[in-house]
Design an enzyme around this catalytic site. Structure first.
Site, PDB file in Angstrom:
ATOM      1  N   ARG A 167       3.314   7.669  -0.136  1.00  0.00           N
ATOM      2  CA  ARG A 167       4.366   8.666  -0.293  1.00  0.00           C
ATOM      3  C   ARG A 167       5.345   8.343  -1.423  1.00  0.00           C
ATOM      4  O   ARG A 167       5.691   9.195  -2.241  1.00  0.00           O
ATOM      5  CB  ARG A 167       5.131   8.751   1.033  1.00  0.00           C
ATOM      6  CG  ARG A 167       6.125   9.879   1.127  1.00  0.00           C
ATOM      7  CD  ARG A 167       6.969   9.743   2.398  1.00  0.00           C
ATOM      8  NE  ARG A 167       6.209   9.478   3.589  1.00  0.00           N
ATOM      9  CZ  ARG A 167       5.700  10.417   4.395  1.00  0.00           C
ATOM     10  NH1 ARG A 167       5.893  11.684   4.147  1.00  0.00           N
ATOM     11  NH2 ARG A 167       5.004  10.075   5.477  1.00  0.00           N
ATOM     12  N   TYR A 181       0.635  13.909   1.091  1.00  0.00           N
ATOM     13  CA  TYR A 181       0.168  14.581   2.311  1.00  0.00           C
ATOM     14  C   TYR A 181       0.410  16.089   2.231  1.00  0.00           C
ATOM     15  O   TYR A 181       0.688  16.738   3.229  1.00  0.00           O
ATOM     16  CB  TYR A 181       0.824  13.975   3.565  1.00  0.00           C
ATOM     17  CG  TYR A 181       0.741  12.457   3.582  1.00  0.00           C
ATOM     18  CD1 TYR A 181      -0.454  11.822   3.853  1.00  0.00           C
ATOM     19  CD2 TYR A 181       1.854  11.673   3.274  1.00  0.00           C
ATOM     20  CE1 TYR A 181      -0.543  10.432   3.828  1.00  0.00           C
ATOM     21  CE2 TYR A 181       1.773  10.284   3.253  1.00  0.00           C
ATOM     22  CZ  TYR A 181       0.569   9.675   3.535  1.00  0.00           C
ATOM     23  OH  TYR A 181       0.489   8.315   3.509  1.00  0.00           O
ATOM     24  N   CYS A 224      -1.725  33.352  11.116  1.00  0.00           N
ATOM     25  CA  CYS A 224      -1.550  34.093  12.367  1.00  0.00           C
ATOM     26  C   CYS A 224      -1.137  33.156  13.497  1.00  0.00           C
ATOM     27  O   CYS A 224      -1.858  33.011  14.476  1.00  0.00           O
ATOM     28  CB  CYS A 224      -2.854  34.815  12.676  1.00  0.00           C
ATOM     29  SG  CYS A 224      -2.745  35.836  14.115  1.00  0.00           S
ATOM     30  N   GLU A 274       0.829  -1.215   0.000  1.00  0.00           N
ATOM     31  CA  GLU A 274       0.000   0.000   0.000  1.00  0.00           C
ATOM     32  C   GLU A 274       0.858   1.258   0.000  1.00  0.00           C
ATOM     33  O   GLU A 274       0.795   2.060   0.943  1.00  0.00           O
ATOM     34  CB  GLU A 274      -0.906   0.012   1.232  1.00  0.00           C
ATOM     35  CG  GLU A 274      -1.886  -1.128   1.304  1.00  0.00           C
ATOM     36  CD  GLU A 274      -2.681  -1.135   2.610  1.00  0.00           C
ATOM     37  OE1 GLU A 274      -2.324  -0.390   3.553  1.00  0.00           O
ATOM     38  OE2 GLU A 274      -3.654  -1.893   2.677  1.00  0.00           O
ATOM     39  N   PRO A 275       1.668   1.474  -1.012  1.00  0.00           N
ATOM     40  CA  PRO A 275       2.519   2.666  -0.993  1.00  0.00           C
ATOM     41  C   PRO A 275       1.720   3.935  -1.252  1.00  0.00           C
ATOM     42  O   PRO A 275       0.806   3.948  -2.075  1.00  0.00           O
ATOM     43  CB  PRO A 275       3.493   2.408  -2.150  1.00  0.00           C
ATOM     44  CG  PRO A 275       2.741   1.525  -3.088  1.00  0.00           C
ATOM     45  CD  PRO A 275       1.828   0.677  -2.238  1.00  0.00           C
ATOM     46  N   TYR A 289       4.988  17.675  11.806  1.00  0.00           N
ATOM     47  CA  TYR A 289       5.986  16.613  12.067  1.00  0.00           C
ATOM     48  C   TYR A 289       7.419  17.147  12.002  1.00  0.00           C
ATOM     49  O   TYR A 289       8.349  16.352  11.850  1.00  0.00           O
ATOM     50  CB  TYR A 289       5.864  15.471  11.040  1.00  0.00           C
ATOM     51  CG  TYR A 289       4.455  15.086  10.652  1.00  0.00           C
ATOM     52  CD1 TYR A 289       3.637  14.398  11.541  1.00  0.00           C
ATOM     53  CD2 TYR A 289       3.966  15.376   9.383  1.00  0.00           C
ATOM     54  CE1 TYR A 289       2.347  14.031  11.174  1.00  0.00           C
ATOM     55  CE2 TYR A 289       2.678  15.000   9.012  1.00  0.00           C
ATOM     56  CZ  TYR A 289       1.877  14.342   9.918  1.00  0.00           C
ATOM     57  OH  TYR A 289       0.608  13.973   9.546  1.00  0.00           O
TER      58      TYR A 289
END
Ligand code: LLP
Length: 427
Positions: free
Chosen positions: A284, A379, A350, A281-282, A323
């Site tokens: 990225r 993402y 802001c 399930e790749p 992250y």
């Protein structure tokens, strides 16, 4: 630029994606802007096809839900790992066949189960409790759902804690020691048919050892299921292969992954006398490096720090804020120029934490220059928000010298979509 990136070059001081000048594109379409290379998507998929010719590859749609990109993945024969009924609609529209869709998730509602059952897609069941709910719903619909079980393999993936999913303490999956018993319970329940095992140990993993460990643990569980009389037709080892975001941290290739996991898979299948379909399930590693996020410089402020304030913040690219992720930055209209100073690139939101790139050596910049954030295809857009009244940006697909809008940018009306002022508040 670092690493072999066939789709990104610099010509006459400008960054090009395939044969498209990124600066000119930004001027024409406006910024922020996500720009993706079709050629690079196909190259990345083919690297997986070569490394795993017999496995099914299910793209993790949460990484990128752009319909044209999903259509390319469908053309290349990929399936889909989906996490919601919304993703189910999108991948079906993109033409991904239902036999190659796995509906994952640790918190599915009765409505989600109904949608998946009626659509005829397989589901990954995350708990003993979910199994009972799902079987009841399938029985009441008079259907049988094929299911895999999400295993918690208790493997440490050595990645950012927020994207490590295979630890014992993670919210995902059934503890290894309970899987065989749950599998056999399912084999005896009406409404469900257990067909296999599923795991996913985390994301942005730069070492193949945890994948080998997970594969070994999955095969131990398969052995326990077979010993209990169960049939294993599918083994899904999830996604998670990292990419090279930073010049000094190279990533393993799909071929490296294959070398780490296939010998274990094949020898254990042989000794168990089973021949399940292997599934990956790749997310990225298929889309991240296909895409740049272009953003224009609004202000260069010389304060205690040299701030380059651009028109994209964590509303457009959330990863650095969430992250502490590194995305390499280039000046799209000064791409051959030497670094002049150290800058911190900040967005228009802001919040003090709205920092996209800290302490980077960049050429001398001014208002109107365009920065390219590399490796933004996974993402990136899919985690964008409208925070601070910011409409989401457009997405472009590049092929050769063509650059087509695949998703138009939002505008102020998008911020109002679905809203109304209650009549009783009108006066
Ligand atoms: N399969 C499952 C069940 C998953 O949960 C995920 C990702 C994948 C496959 C794909 O993993 P990949 O090959 O993309 O590493 N937003 C974070 C990443 C979250 C990953 C969630 N699950 C980030 O920007 O780094």
């Amino acid at each position: 630029m670092f690493g072999p990136k066939s789709h990104l070059t610099t010509r006459n001081n400008h960054l090009f994606m395939e044969d498209v000048d990124c600066f000119a594109l930004a001027q024409h379409e406006g910024t922020p802007l996500y720009v993706t290379s079709e050629k690079r998507i196909r190259e990345n998929i083919r690297a997986y096809q070569r490394a795993f010719p017999d496995a099914d590859k299910y793209f993790a749609v949460k990484a990128n839900g752009n319909l044209s990109i999903l259509r390319i993945l469908a053309q290349e024969g990929m399936g889909a790992d989906i996490f919601s009924a919304g993703e189910l609609s999108v991948v079906r529209m993109a033409g991904i066949p239902k036999d190659k869709i796995l509906y994952n998730g640790n918190s599915k509602s009765e409505r989600d189960h109904e949608m998946a059952i009626m659509a005829g897609v397989r589901m990954s069941v995350d708990s003993k409790e979910e199994l009972e709910h799902l079987a009841q719903t399938a029985q009441s619909l008079g259907r049988e759902a094929e299911i895999l079980f999400r295993v918690n393999p208790d493997v440490s993936a050595k990645t950012h804690p927020k994207i490590a999913t295979g630890l014992r303490s993670s919210k995902f999956g059934i503890p290894s020691e309970q899987v065989a018993e749950t599998y056999m319970r399912a084999a005896n329940l009406d409404g469900v048919r257990p067909v296999g095992l599923h795991c996913h140990i985390g994301s942005q993993i730069l070492d193949t050892a945890p994948f080998a460990e997970a594969m070994g643990k999955m095969m131990d569980i398969a052995a326990a299921v077979v010993a209990a009389g169960g049939k294993i037709e599918r083994i899904d080892i999830g996604g998670g292969l990292g990419i090279q975001y930073q010049p000094d941290s190279p990533a393993p290739t799909p071929e490296d992954l294959a070398k780490a996991v296939l010998p274990i898979f094949m020898s254990r299948c042989r000794s168990l006398r089973i021949a399940p379909k292997l599934i990956l399930e790749p997310g990225r590693s298929i889309v991240a490096d296909t895409t740049v996020m272009l953003t224009s410089v609004n202000v260069v402020k010389r304060a205690h720090v040299n701030f380059v304030a651009v028109d994209a913040g964590f509303n457009v690219l959330a990863r650095p804020m969430l992250y502490d992720s590194y995305h390499h930055v280039l000046a799209a209209n000064h791409s051959d120029e030497a670094a002049a100073e150290t800058c911190t690139v900040v967005g228009p939101i802001c919040e003090t934490g709205d920092i996209l790139a800290r302490d980077r050596k960049l050429p001398a910049l001014a208002r109107g220059d365009v920065l390219a954030f590399l490796d933004a295809g996974a993402y990136g857009f899919s985690m964008a928000s409208q925070y601070n009244g910011q409409p989401r940006p457009a997405e472009i697909l590049v092929s050769g010298n063509k650059a087509d809008v695949t998703r138009r940018s939002e505008d102020a009306s998008s911020l109002l979509a679905g809203q109304r002022i209650l009549p009783r508040l009108m006066w």
